[in-house]
Design an enzyme around this catalytic site. Structure first.
Site, PDB file in Angstrom:
ATOM      1  N   SER A 161       0.845  -1.132   0.017  1.00 12.70           N
ATOM      2  CA  SER A 161       0.089  -0.186  -0.021  1.00 12.70           C
ATOM      3  C   SER A 161       0.854   1.292   0.049  1.00 12.70           C
ATOM      4  CB  SER A 161      -1.072  -0.180   1.096  1.00 12.70           C
ATOM      5  OG  SER A 161      -1.870   0.886   0.974  1.00 12.70           O
TER       6      SER A 161
ATOM      7  N   ASP B 242     -10.216  -3.622  -6.035  1.00 10.88           N
ATOM      8  CA  ASP B 242     -10.007  -2.762  -4.976  1.00 10.88           C
ATOM      9  C   ASP B 242     -11.080  -1.752  -4.629  1.00 10.88           C
ATOM     10  OD1 ASP B 242      -8.445  -1.045  -3.087  1.00 10.88           O
ATOM     11  OD2 ASP B 242      -6.569  -1.913  -4.102  1.00 10.88           O
TER      12      ASP B 242
ATOM     13  N   HIS C 284      -8.272  -4.806  -1.802  1.00 12.89           N
ATOM     14  CA  HIS C 284      -7.029  -4.337  -1.482  1.00 12.89           C
ATOM     15  C   HIS C 284      -6.009  -5.000  -0.519  1.00 12.89           C
ATOM     16  CE1 HIS C 284      -4.188  -0.744  -1.324  1.00 12.89           C
ATOM     17  NE2 HIS C 284      -4.054  -0.877  -0.087  1.00 12.89           N
TER      18      HIS C 284
END
Length: 265
Positions: free
Chosen positions: A74, A192, A248
């Site tokens: 991330s 996501d 995600h």
């Protein structure tokens, strides 16, 4: 909202890499004196200071002096790209960005971490004044907030992302250092719901002036003007775009073993 050594996340990744590649040295970066500070710093520490701290840790680690592979998850993916661009010693060999938002985000639909009141506060703060000096210097997420409706504000006032993405002029050192990578691997999560827009994970973004239509990396001025060397890297086969089903940071061990581990060996 994560920490270096959380046994459910980064600690787990460290363990499975060590198990699968015997003898490998894995450093899980900790920013702060303890796990609580490390977690808080992921929200509230100036990203440029975080990058400086990481560069210092890497330079002092004797295990890494011959070069190292970097893997960031991330926001860690884009922060490590800044490390590659700003700190060429020791040399980063391969950069693996797992869900990193390289063109930033415009939206914060599902804030990471356990603390919903922090997330609500961050959303309100970003809406009100992402590009004010106080917010830029004290909220990490504001430093990669990229508002396609206010491109001029973003270029002028973003103290982190606009700098590493060469939005205010060309830093040839950044370009040279990034192009020294053997591979720059970008993983995008195909379902996501947290990164807005998800194509930022492959260096694409919203078309300027609106927030509905997105364009891929190859149609961005960053690529066509080759301000960061990405076009040249692409032609040399150094850019790797991987898509994985899931939300995600949701991926299977099997996918990780077969797709990601080969870049570390």
């Amino acid at each position: 909202g994560d920490s270096c050594c959380n046994p459910q996340s980064m600690g787990y990744i460290k363990k499975i890499v060590e198990n699968k590649i015997p003898g490998i040295y894995v450093l899980s970066l900790k920013i702060g004196n303890n796990l609580i500070q490390d977690m808080e710093n992921s929200f509230f520490m100036n990203v440029n200071d975080q990058v400086r701290e990481v560069c210092s840790q890497l330079a002092k680690d004797p295990h890494l002096k011959g070069g190292y592979n970097a893997m960031g998850f991330s926001q860690g993916g884009q922060f490590l790209r800044a490390v590659a661009q700003r700190c060429p010693s020791p040399p980063m060999l391969n950069l693996i960005s797992v869900g990193g938002q390289h063109q930033g985000v415009y939206g914060f639909p599902r804030c990471p971490g356990e603390s919903s009141h922090i997330c609500d506060w961050i959303r309100k703060t970003l809406d009100l004044g992402a590009y004010t000096q106080a917010v830029q210097e004290h909220l990490a997420q504001a430093e990669y907030w990229h508002n396609p409706l206010k491109e001029e504000d973003y270029r002028k006032n973003s103290i982190f992302l606009a700098d590493i993405n060469q939005e205010r002029g060309i830093n040839e050192t950044y370009k040279k250092n990034l192009m020294a990578l053997k591979k720059f691997v970008m993983v995008k999560f195909l379902n996501d719901t947290m990164v807005d827009p998800p194509i930022s994970e492959w260096f694409g973004f919203y078309k300027s002036g609106q927030a509905k239509e997105t364009i891929p990396l190859k149609e961005t001025s960053l690529y066509t003007e080759d301000r960061l060397g990405l076009q040249e890297m692409d032609k040399a086969g150094k850019l790797v775009f991987l898509g994985v089903e899931g939300d995600h940071l949701h991926f299977s061990e099997e996918w990780f073993y077969t797709t990601i581990l080969p870049f570390l060996q």
